[in-house]
Design an enzyme around this catalytic site. Sequence first.
Site, PDB file in Angstrom:
ATOM      1  N   SER A  51       0.836  -1.208   0.000  1.00  0.00           N
ATOM      2  CA  SER A  51       0.000   0.000   0.000  1.00  0.00           C
ATOM      3  C   SER A  51       0.870   1.257   0.000  1.00  0.00           C
ATOM      4  O   SER A  51       0.588   2.219  -0.716  1.00  0.00           O
ATOM      5  CB  SER A  51      -0.893   0.050   1.234  1.00  0.00           C
ATOM      6  OG  SER A  51      -1.553  -1.151   1.399  1.00  0.00           O
TER       7      SER A  51
ATOM      8  N   ASP B 145       7.869   2.806   6.047  1.00  0.00           N
ATOM      9  CA  ASP B 145       7.725   2.069   4.789  1.00  0.00           C
ATOM     10  C   ASP B 145       7.693   3.021   3.585  1.00  0.00           C
ATOM     11  O   ASP B 145       8.189   2.704   2.503  1.00  0.00           O
ATOM     12  CB  ASP B 145       6.487   1.161   4.812  1.00  0.00           C
ATOM     13  CG  ASP B 145       5.304   1.792   5.518  1.00  0.00           C
ATOM     14  OD1 ASP B 145       5.383   2.985   5.903  1.00  0.00           O
ATOM     15  OD2 ASP B 145       4.281   1.106   5.687  1.00  0.00           O
TER      16      ASP B 145
END
Length: 326
Positions: free
Chosen positions: A115, A158
Amino acid sequence: MNKNKVTASAPGKLMLFGEHSVVYGKPCIVTAVNQRIWVSIQKLDERKLQISAPDVSVLDYKLNLDKAGLGKHIPKGAIFIEYAVRNFKNKFDLPTGIKITTKSDFSSKFGFGSSSATTVATIKALSELFKVRLSLKQLFDLSYETVLQIQGIGSGFDLAAAIWGGTLYFVGGGKKIVPIKTSKIPLIVGYTGIKADTATLVKKVGSFYKTKRKTVRKIFEMIEDIVSSAKIAFLKNDFKNLGELMNLNQGFLDSLGVNTKELSDLIFAARDGGAYGAKLSGAGGGDCMIALTGNRHKATVEHAIKKAGGTILDVKPGADGVKIEL
Ligand code: MEV
């Protein structure tokens, strides 16, 4: 080059040190991995947002561009793209409709951060297509805003891995993002076969923090110390020391309640097989463990992890960050 279409790609990540405490503003060390997502964006004549993301079962989904990110029932596989488009449009305007197509070479089940990589690649491709100059930090801030709107929580590590690539020292929220120059990290990645839910685990640590604040804060401080030592050890390529630091970090993650029997089995198997050290990677509760090992023990460590029920994933650390594909 076709000016009406742009493709950007971004890598997934693996947490090496400092998960969970990074959510509380502490540092972590993350590496980008050689599993990428590609986002292609094409201008459309009609003012629509069209999304095709077959890897996450979104097929020719179409809506009015000005309604992007506002719907109540956005398909799960399209939500990060829709929000990224909306945030980009609100900041820089979008003069035409767009068609977005994604292709991924990693499975979302491994927790490599698909994502986040999708969000970063979408905003990067939009900025290239509509000629908006964004620094890496601006790309991070817009991506982080997007992810927080959807998930409500997360350190953003991330996103940093997807943007900068390589191996990074990252402080929660992006307060510091420093590339670490290291040679090839001799990393082995073992998958437990159990899908874990990051949000649930972050909440679990959160409630532990509420009830045992003083103790948990000390645990976070100890992890911070481990991360600082690991940063120095990476610069020296001292993998034996890094293995010991992994074992220490694992002990503290266990004490935070995010370890599982399955993870432990693989971690102890790796250590018994001759690894310098091993720990869980990411939120815990399942997903992956990592081990550091010298060449001499690589095969025995991999064999030991498989024998203990794990799957070895062919993942290489230190991948390139987001880029425009020519
Ligand atoms: C999850 O991969 C890592 C956590 O530290 C969450 C985060 O940093 O956003 C648990």
